[in-house]
Design a protein around this motif. Structure first.
Motif, PDB file in Angstrom:
ATOM      1  N   LEU A   1       0.804  -1.216   0.000  1.00 20.49           N
ATOM      2  CA  LEU A   1       0.000   0.000   0.000  1.00 20.49           C
ATOM      3  C   LEU A   1       0.843   1.276   0.000  1.00 20.49           C
ATOM      4  CD1 LEU A   1      -2.926  -0.902   2.448  1.00 20.49           C
ATOM      5  CD2 LEU A   1      -2.996  -0.722  -0.047  1.00 20.49           C
ATOM      6  N   ASP A   2       2.107   1.183   0.427  1.00 21.64           N
ATOM      7  CA  ASP A   2       2.973   2.363   0.415  1.00 21.64           C
ATOM      8  C   ASP A   2       3.298   2.814  -1.006  1.00 21.64           C
ATOM      9  OD1 ASP A   2       3.051   2.376   3.169  1.00 21.64           O
ATOM     10  OD2 ASP A   2       4.922   1.234   3.300  1.00 21.64           O
ATOM     11  N   ASP A   3       3.044   1.942  -1.983  1.00 25.15           N
ATOM     12  CA  ASP A   3       3.436   2.239  -3.361  1.00 25.15           C
ATOM     13  C   ASP A   3       2.266   2.672  -4.245  1.00 25.15           C
ATOM     14  OD1 ASP A   3       6.068   1.337  -2.730  1.00 25.15           O
ATOM     15  OD2 ASP A   3       5.420  -0.739  -3.037  1.00 25.15           O
ATOM     16  N   VAL A   4       1.068   2.822  -3.695  1.00 25.18           N
ATOM     17  CA  VAL A   4      -0.096   3.070  -4.556  1.00 25.18           C
ATOM     18  C   VAL A   4      -0.355   4.550  -4.818  1.00 25.18           C
ATOM     19  CG1 VAL A   4      -1.170   0.925  -3.763  1.00 25.18           C
ATOM     20  CG2 VAL A   4      -1.807   3.092  -2.677  1.00 25.18           C
ATOM     21  N   ASN A   5       0.287   5.435  -4.080  1.00 29.45           N
ATOM     22  CA  ASN A   5       0.113   6.866  -4.329  1.00 29.45           C
ATOM     23  C   ASN A   5       0.542   7.197  -5.762  1.00 29.45           C
ATOM     24  OD1 ASN A   5      -0.690   8.363  -1.737  1.00 29.45           O
ATOM     25  ND2 ASN A   5       0.991   7.068  -1.017  1.00 29.45           N
ATOM     26  N   GLY A   6      -0.311   7.994  -6.446  1.00 26.97           N
ATOM     27  CA  GLY A   6       0.011   8.403  -7.796  1.00 26.97           C
ATOM     28  C   GLY A   6      -0.308   7.371  -8.863  1.00 26.97           C
TER      29      GLY A   6
ATOM     30  N   VAL B   1     -12.230   1.783  -2.020  1.00 27.91           N
ATOM     31  CA  VAL B   1     -11.112   2.474  -2.671  1.00 27.91           C
ATOM     32  C   VAL B   1     -11.171   3.973  -2.392  1.00 27.91           C
ATOM     33  CG1 VAL B   1     -10.194   3.161  -4.928  1.00 27.91           C
ATOM     34  CG2 VAL B   1     -10.653   0.756  -4.448  1.00 27.91           C
ATOM     35  N   GLU B   2     -12.368   4.541  -2.422  1.00 24.69           N
ATOM     36  CA  GLU B   2     -12.517   5.964  -2.105  1.00 24.69           C
ATOM     37  C   GLU B   2     -12.095   6.245  -0.661  1.00 24.69           C
ATOM     38  OE1 GLU B   2     -16.558   6.734  -3.023  1.00 24.69           O
ATOM     39  OE2 GLU B   2     -16.255   6.738  -5.204  1.00 24.69           O
ATOM     40  N   ALA B   3     -12.435   5.337   0.241  1.00 22.37           N
ATOM     41  CA  ALA B   3     -12.022   5.503   1.637  1.00 22.37           C
ATOM     42  C   ALA B   3     -10.506   5.399   1.769  1.00 22.37           C
ATOM     43  CB  ALA B   3     -12.708   4.451   2.509  1.00 22.37           C
ATOM     44  N   LEU B   4      -9.895   4.475   1.023  1.00 23.99           N
ATOM     45  CA  LEU B   4      -8.432   4.338   1.053  1.00 23.99           C
ATOM     46  C   LEU B   4      -7.762   5.578   0.483  1.00 23.99           C
ATOM     47  CD1 LEU B   4      -5.813   2.739   1.449  1.00 23.99           C
ATOM     48  CD2 LEU B   4      -6.227   1.651  -0.780  1.00 23.99           C
TER      49      LEU B   4
ATOM     50  N   LEU C   1      -5.020   7.820   2.381  1.00 25.76           N
ATOM     51  CA  LEU C   1      -3.686   8.101   1.843  1.00 25.76           C
ATOM     52  C   LEU C   1      -3.391   9.594   1.901  1.00 25.76           C
ATOM     53  CD1 LEU C   1      -3.773   5.771  -1.310  1.00 25.76           C
ATOM     54  CD2 LEU C   1      -2.335   5.434   0.718  1.00 25.76           C
ATOM     55  N   LYS C   2      -4.359  10.412   1.520  1.00 20.52           N
ATOM     56  CA  LYS C   2      -4.178  11.868   1.522  1.00 20.52           C
ATOM     57  C   LYS C   2      -4.072  12.409   2.940  1.00 20.52           C
ATOM     58  CE  LYS C   2      -6.537  12.447  -2.914  1.00 20.52           C
ATOM     59  NZ  LYS C   2      -7.798  12.843  -3.610  1.00 20.52           N
ATOM     60  N   ALA C   3      -4.842  11.830   3.856  1.00 15.29           N
ATOM     61  CA  ALA C   3      -4.782  12.279   5.254  1.00 15.29           C
ATOM     62  C   ALA C   3      -3.421  11.986   5.872  1.00 15.29           C
ATOM     63  CB  ALA C   3      -5.886  11.603   6.066  1.00 15.29           C
ATOM     64  N   ASN C   4      -2.761  10.963   5.351  1.00 17.49           N
ATOM     65  CA  ASN C   4      -1.441  10.580   5.867  1.00 17.49           C
ATOM     66  C   ASN C   4      -0.301  11.253   5.112  1.00 17.49           C
ATOM     67  OD1 ASN C   4      -2.569   8.892   7.819  1.00 17.49           O
ATOM     68  ND2 ASN C   4      -2.535   7.096   6.480  1.00 17.49           N
ATOM     69  N   GLY C   5      -0.629  12.263   4.291  1.00 14.69           N
ATOM     70  CA  GLY C   5       0.403  13.024   3.612  1.00 14.69           C
ATOM     71  C   GLY C   5       0.737  12.568   2.212  1.00 14.69           C
TER      72      GLY C   5
ATOM     73  N   SER D   1      -0.282  11.515  -1.922  1.00 14.59           N
ATOM     74  CA  SER D   1      -1.016  12.181  -3.002  1.00 14.59           C
ATOM     75  C   SER D   1      -2.328  11.484  -3.313  1.00 14.59           C
ATOM     76  CB  SER D   1      -0.153  12.210  -4.266  1.00 14.59           C
ATOM     77  OG  SER D   1       0.150  10.877  -4.706  1.00 14.59           O
ATOM     78  N   GLY D   2      -2.479  10.263  -2.815  1.00 18.73           N
ATOM     79  CA  GLY D   2      -3.654   9.479  -3.165  1.00 18.73           C
ATOM     80  C   GLY D   2      -3.535   8.941  -4.579  1.00 18.73           C
ATOM     81  N   PHE D   3      -4.580   8.325  -5.067  1.00 15.66           N
ATOM     82  CA  PHE D   3      -4.548   7.760  -6.414  1.00 15.66           C
ATOM     83  C   PHE D   3      -4.569   8.883  -7.449  1.00 15.66           C
ATOM     84  CE2 PHE D   3      -6.578   4.330  -3.905  1.00 15.66           C
ATOM     85  CZ  PHE D   3      -5.641   3.326  -4.151  1.00 15.66           C
ATOM     86  N   ALA D   4      -3.852   8.675  -8.548  1.00 17.22           N
ATOM     87  CA  ALA D   4      -3.877   9.649  -9.636  1.00 17.22           C
ATOM     88  C   ALA D   4      -5.260   9.690 -10.275  1.00 17.22           C
ATOM     89  CB  ALA D   4      -2.816   9.294 -10.681  1.00 17.22           C
TER      90      ALA D   4
END
Length: 281
Positions: A140-145, A160-163, A167-171, A173-176
């Motif tokens: 999961l650490d690699d899914v940003n962007g 997925v929307e909750a994830l 991700l964004k709350a933890n700093g 970028s979240g999913f592209a």
């Protein structure tokens, strides 16, 4: 033909009104009564959800199909099975286009007061999958962007929307992009073809996907707390739902359900007795 005089017409109307007053209006049949009297049940199925329901050599097969055949046989009616895309399948049962949605519908709080849910048939977590051999994604650490695909209106889409929000709350970028597809088949094709980086499936589907397309998909991570899947009837079809539940309970108690789970999943599932939240039909 002799003309009908006003006096004769009045007598006829009076007779009809008297009969209705004595006998009362004819009550409309319930959904179960209609199925029983017609000797046929019409169900809608999305045949793109292996190993629950999918096409093999042009025939509908899977765990759900095996159960459906047993339910229909126990009811003593003929099965008419419609193959429909997920998009709109729930709206169709509300519109009375068929008697039952016999496909994998997640039991969710925002649905239980709109549809008559059966007993759960299966339980699964949401699994994120990647292309086989994609070493850029290890967790999961690699899914940003990255671009992730979901089936429109599915329980996986909400998780997925909750994830993404987490991700964004933890700093991060979240999913592209969270890209919606009309079916899981379309999503899997997009993943295999490189149009998306990550796909979403119920955890029980991976083994079948890998069997169908070896060296194509691999597990990335599981998210969510587990989702129960069932069938649904019209909100006025609780009698049909209850009749289906009678058979499902028998199949669970005599071990048939467990045998089918071993056949299609390779393991047995622990399905809860208390499965509907407050306010459910």
């Amino acid at each position: 033909m002799k003309p009908i005089h006003k006096r004769q017409l009045a007598k006829g109307l009076f007779a009809c009104a008297t009969a209705l007053a004595i006998c009362g209006p004819v009550a409309a049949q319930s959904i179960l009564e209609s199925v029983t009297s017609n000797g046929k049940i019409t169900v809608a199925t999305e045949v793109a959800y292996p190993p629950m329901e999918f096409l093999q050599d042009g025939e509908v097969v899977g765990y759900g199909k095996d159960i459906l055949d047993l339910v229909v046989a126990d009811m003593g009616v003929e099965l008419q099975q419609l193959q429909l895309p997920w998009d709109g399948i729930l709206a169709g049962v509300l519109a009375g286009k068929y008697d039952l949605v016999a496909t994998s519908v997640a039991i969710k709080e925002d649905r239980v007061d709109k549809y008559a849910f059966t007993r759960p048939l299966a339980v699964a977590e949401t699994m994120l999958v990647k292309r086989f051999g994609d070493d850029d994604l290890a967790g999961l650490d690699d899914v940003n962007g990255k671009i992730i695909g979901v089936e429109l209106g599915s329980s996986q889409a909400q998780e997925v929307e909750a994830l993404d929000a987490e991700l964004k709350a933890n700093g991060g970028s979240g999913f592209a992009d969270i890209r919606g597809f009309k079916s899981t088949d379309d999503m899997r094709l997009a993943l295999a073809g490189g149009q998306i980086d990550i796909g979403t499936i119920p955890s029980f589907s991976l083994a079948t996907m890998q069997e169908q397309r070896p060296d194509t998909f691999a597990q990335l991570a599981n998210i969510g707390s587990g989702t129960l899947f069932a069938w649904v009837a019209h909100p006025d079809g609780a009698d049909l739902r209850d009749r289906v539940n009678e058979t499902l309970l028998k199949l669970e108690e005599d071990g048939t359900l467990g045998e089918l789970q071993m056949k299609w999943f390779g393991f047995e599932m622990d399905l809860p007795e208390d499965y509907l939240p407050a306010g459910a039909l």
